[in-house]
Write an enzyme that holds these catalytic residues in place. Structure first.
Site, PDB file in Angstrom:
ATOM      1  CE1 TYR A   1      -3.901  -2.237   5.302  1.00 12.66           C
ATOM      2  CE2 TYR A   1      -3.450  -0.090   4.554  1.00 12.66           C
ATOM      3  CZ  TYR A   1      -3.616  -1.220   4.142  1.00 12.66           C
ATOM      4  OH  TYR A   1      -3.916  -1.810   2.864  1.00 12.66           O
TER       5      TYR A   1
ATOM      6  CB  SER B   1      -0.889  -0.019   1.299  1.00 11.27           C
ATOM      7  OG  SER B   1      -1.538   1.316   1.403  1.00 11.27           O
TER       8      SER B   1
END
Length: 208
Positions: free
Chosen positions: A122, A109
């Protein structure tokens, strides 16, 4: 002989788009997902995985609270188990069974390349994925295996819900279509590169 692939987290969202793209390219795909009875965080599940030509380690979950004081231990441990263990255990098994010229792509990501105050857990896990891909590339290359990461921004998947989606829409921030991420995965698979992190943004070709 057709090529064989596996995709973790392939039952929905980005994973389902990756499966569709691989199948459109004539690749036979095995979907490894909780929905199919496969838990990426369990070593014994990985022991059942045999040789494949292509592997997309895509399974992922969000981390939880923005405030470190409010981080749930259950959410933290789940994020580590799925996002980090799911990659480490997968790469370990693939290093044992994948044939020469095998290709691995891990879904990281942009959160693995920058700070994400809204979800620090995250971000932590995705930084780990990028760091792992870059660090194991040399050892895997010696085995004839290439590994890369794709680093998409926010994608239009069930993971982006509620207030997060509202904030992005109000800010005019475009969401990636899952198919755009799948296209980037295909680019990474055919790039001839290894140890790279490919940035994926709406309307732009992936860059490493």
């Amino acid at each position: 002989m057709s090529r064989q692939a596996l995709v973790t987290g392939g039952s929905s969202g980005i994973g389902a788009a990756i499966v569709a793209r691989l199948e459109a390219e004539g690749v036979d795909v095995d979907v490894l997902d909780l929905a199919t009875g496969f838990d990426v965080s369990q070593p014994e599940h990985w022991e059942r995985v045999g040789p494949v030509d292509v592997a997309c380690l895509n399974a992922g979950v969000l981390g939880g609270a923005a405030d470190p004081a409010e981080i749930s231990l259950d959410d933290y441990r789940r994020a580590i188990a799925v996002n980090v263990d799911g990659v480490v255990l997968g790469v370990r098994r693939l290093a044992q069974v994948m044939p020469d010229r095998g290709r691995i792509v891990c879904t990281a990501s942009l959160a693995g390349l920058t700070a994400v105050p809204d979800d620090p857990v995250y971000a932590l896990t995705k930084h780990a994925v990028v760091g792992s891909v870059r660090s194991v590339a040399g050892a895997l290359e010696a085995r004839g295996i290439a590994i890369n990461a794709v680093c998409p921004g926010f994608a239009d998947t069930p993971m982006v819900t509620g207030t997060a989606r509202e904030r992005l829409e109000q800010a005019g921030f475009p969401l990636l279509a899952p198919e755009e991420v799948a296209d980037a995965v295909w680019t990474a698979l055919g790039s001839g590169e290894t140890g790279h992190a490919w940035v994926v943004q709406p309307g732009r070709p992936p860059v490493d």
